[in-house]
Design an enzyme around this catalytic site. Structure first.
Site, PDB file in Angstrom:
ATOM      1  N   LYS A   1      10.709  -6.031  35.400  1.00  0.00           N
ATOM      2  CA  LYS A   1       9.818  -4.992  36.274  1.00  0.00           C
ATOM      3  C   LYS A   1       8.942  -6.030  36.784  1.00  0.00           C
ATOM      4  CE  LYS A   1       8.162  -0.371  35.019  1.00  0.00           C
ATOM      5  NZ  LYS A   1       7.180   0.332  34.017  1.00  0.00           N
TER       6      LYS A   1
HETATM    7  C1  E4P Z   1       6.787   3.709  34.833  1.00  0.00           C
HETATM    8  O1  E4P Z   1       7.648   2.721  34.898  1.00  0.00           O
HETATM    9  C2  E4P Z   1       5.239   3.522  34.109  1.00  0.00           C
HETATM   10  O2  E4P Z   1       5.547   2.995  32.924  1.00  0.00           O
HETATM   11  C3  E4P Z   1       4.618   4.676  33.885  1.00  0.00           C
HETATM   12  O3  E4P Z   1       5.522   5.964  34.461  1.00  0.00           O
HETATM   13  C4  E4P Z   1       3.167   4.917  34.386  1.00  0.00           C
HETATM   14  O4  E4P Z   1       2.734   6.189  34.013  1.00  0.00           O
HETATM   15  P1  E4P Z   1       1.035   6.539  33.832  1.00  0.00           P
HETATM   16  O5  E4P Z   1       0.778   6.812  35.294  1.00  0.00           O
HETATM   17  O6  E4P Z   1       1.214   7.887  33.030  1.00  0.00           O
HETATM   18  O7  E4P Z   1       0.502   5.399  33.208  1.00  0.00           O
END
Ligand code: E4P
Length: 217
Positions: free
Chosen positions: A83
């Site tokens: 990522k």
């Molecule tokens: C996605 O890959 C992220 O880890 C995640 O969905 C972030 O979500 P949040 O806005 O609840 O932190």
């Protein structure tokens, strides 16, 4: 639509994977920071449990360092997807890692323009953060719709991974829109199971059955 768990908490994956509804996992530095133990070992355990794509995010901020960190993360397990945060460095790293055959998830996507740039450098996934947009009174699902429209028209193979999901309605909206993947916190996946009429209906079936059995004796 594929369903991912948005968690770095191994007990979440241990509990949900046997249900047979989980296709992958997404983690991020905030989620991993909440856990005790070696992050690489946690990622390895999650890969073994889920047997599908597991996103592991780089924390470097320069493209070259992101590539090195991405290579290291990809070495943890063949299921790892690297990522990278959206930005100039992330886009350069995405192209380099993709050229080496490493799958990349471009994260922190908040506009169709950002998703387009990620697709152009061969991202395997883009992650629009819909909950964080809803939090600032902007429609997250509208962003998903715009990205899907662009990807369809230009036949990009990049998958739309709906992220920052807050509740079951986000999941249903993502599925109805035809999104490729929705990644959800464990509590949202739990909530997908719930309906009061199912509970009431089951209680009635079982009570009727018990009454009928008692009447036969
Ligand atoms: C996605 O890959 C992220 O880890 C995640 O969905 C972030 O979500 P949040 O806005 O609840 O932190």
């Amino acid at each position: 639509m594929k369903l991912f768990v948005d968690s770095a908490h191994v007990p979440d994956i241990e509990r949900l994977a046997p249900l047979g509804i989980i296709d992958g996992v997404t983690t991020n530095p905030s989620l991993l920071a909440r856990e005790q133990g070696d992050p690489d070992a946690i990622l390895k355990a999650i890969c073994t449990l889920v047997g599908g794509p597991v996103s592991a995010e780089v924390v470097s901020t320069e493209a070259d360092e992101m590539v090195l960190e991405g290579q290291r993360l990809a070495g943890i397990d063949p299921h790892i997807v690297v990522k990278v945060p959206f930005g100039r460095a992330g886009i350069r790293a995405c192209r380099a890692l993709t050229e080496q055959g490493i799958r990349v998830n471009v994260t922190l996507v908040f506009s169709p323009a950002q998703a387009l740039l990620a697709a152009k450098v061969g991202a395997a996934y883009v992650s629009p953060f819909i909950g964080r947009l809803d939090d600032i009174s902007t429609s997250g699902m509208e962003l998903v719709s715009q990205i899907m429209d662009i990807f369809d028209k230009h036949e990009f193979a990049t998958e739309v991974l709906v992220a920052s999901v807050r509740g079951p309605l986000h999941v249903v909206d993502a599925a109805a829109m035809g999104a490729d993947i929705c990644t959800c916190p464990a509590k949202v996946i739990d909530a997908l199971f719930e309906h009061p009429l199912t509970d009431i209906g089951l209680r009635k079936f079982l009570a009727d059955w018990e009454r009928a059995q008692a009447a036969k004796v």
